[in-house]
Design an enzyme around this catalytic site. Structure first.
Site, short mmCIF file in Angstrom:
data_model
loop_
_atom_site.label_atom_id
_atom_site.label_comp_id
_atom_site.label_asym_id
_atom_site.label_seq_id
_atom_site.Cartn_x
_atom_site.Cartn_y
_atom_site.Cartn_z
CE1 TYR A 126 75.13 10.62 3.67
CE2 TYR A 126 76.15 9.28 1.96
CZ TYR A 126 76.26 10.14 3.03
OH TYR A 126 77.50 10.53 3.46
CB SER A 170 79.63 11.54 0.48
OG SER A 170 79.61 10.19 0.09
CE LYS A 191 76.85 13.86 3.26
NZ LYS A 191 77.26 14.68 4.43
#
Length: 352
Positions: free
Chosen positions: A148, A124, A152
């Site tokens: 989040y 991402s 990643k």
């Protein structure tokens, strides 16, 4: 080529499965359906006229994942599965670390055991944190502003270490910007559970009457109209990026990472106005306070993907908006058969 797709019933995963099948690859879907619907698999089969083997499995069930590899001749993996809501990750970080990291560790351990060393990872643009300049190139400083994004980033570091320890691995991390749109058939699209975390499904739910008004978070950014600017990419362009990455992995080993974006930034108001114009609908909206941590501008430098993968986004903003609305019109309540008792008639919008 036989490809295992974790999270293959999700928004990006399902569109990628269609692209894989249409190119003659065999697809095996592994999904716990906690944020997706088994009907997606049926639609994929109907659209491609091909049977898809799927397993309803939690990636944290290592024995079950082992059984999937034992029962199939898997040659490569595309790893989409994971929790993905930024706001939720801030509220419940331990859940995100537990789910996203542990599941990936188990998957990699099983892949190593079965000597499956070709992997495309769904990363991402959140790994860039607060970018110091735009467009953002792959050599920009990496950081994260929420749990989040940090998962990643940690997974990318794990994959880099794995390749450093064993150069037989072929790993590509694809750093997405903002996927929107839907399959042009209108049979596949984004169907978030609860209140959408992303802009486009919120717009389409307002347009269909499921929600009364769109909330725009902040209009005081240093942008052309004060609203945040992002790089929006059609989900089918994103799916095709995964095909290009797989094709590269057939030929070479290595650890690579690429931005998948258009290289163009659009503001929230530009998205709303384009959606209204091309679809001839009205989207009532209100301006609310900016969310903590939101950045003013983020868009990609997609040059590396063009030179390294031979990939470039082909679809423009108007097509993204038209396809997203076609999906929502065809599926007013998403993949659910239940009629929404709160679904309003067209034009019955309210700011209350």
């Amino acid at each position: 080529m036989s490809v295992l797709v974790t999270g293959g019933a999700g928004y990006i995963g399902s569109h990628t499965c269609v692209s894989l099948l249409n190119r003659g690859m065999d697809v095996i879907i592994l999904d716990d359906f906690s944020n997706s619907n088994q009907k997606v698999v049926q639609r994929i089969e109907h659209m491609t006229k091909k049977e898809v083997k799927y397993y309803s499995i939690d990636l944290k069930d290592k024995d079950a994942v082992h059984s999937v590899f034992a029962d199939n001749e898997i040659e490569a993996v595309i790893h989409f599965a994971g929790y993905k809501a930024v706001g939720e990750s801030v509220v419940n970080p331990l859940s995100y670390y537990d789910n996203n990291l542990i599941s990936t560790i188990y998957l990699l351990q099983v892949m190593k055991q079965f000597n499956v060393k070709k992997l495309v990872f769904s990363s991402s643009a959140t790994v860039y944190g607060r970018p110091k300049q735009v467009p953002i190139a792959e050599n920009a400083h990496l950081s994260a502003t929420n749990p989040y994004g940090r998962t990643k980033l940690i997974i990318e570091d794990m994959l880099r270490d794995i390749y450093a320890s064993d150069n037989d691995w072929a790993i590509t991390c694809l750093r997405y910007f903002n996927p929107i749109g839907a399959h042009p058939s209108g049979n596949l699209g984004e169907d978030p559970r609860g209140i959408p975390n992303n802009l486009m499904p919120y717009i389409t739910q307002v347009a269909i009457g499921k929600r009364p008004v769109l909330q725009i978070f902040g209009d005081g950014f240093s942008t052309k109209d004060g609203t945040g600017v992002r790089d929006y990419i059609h989900v089918m362009d994103l799916a095709e990026g995964h095909i290009c990455a797989l094709e590269q992995l057939k030929k070479v080993t290595g650890f690579n990472f690429y931005n998948l974006g258009t290289g163009k930034g659009y503001s929230v108001l530009e998205i709303v106005q384009t959606f209204e114009r091309v679809n001839h609908v009205n989207i009532p909206y209100i301006i609310t306070d900016a969310r903590m941590g939101d950045i003013p501008i983020s868009y990609a430098d997609p040059t590396a993907a063009a030179t390294g993968l031979g990939w470039k986004a082909q679809r423009g903003l108007e097509e993204m908006c038209i396809d997203a609305w076609r999906w929502q019109k065809n599926n007013p309540t998403g993949y659910s058969d239940k009629k929404n008792p709160h679904l309003m008639q067209s034009g019955d919008f309210s700011f209350s």
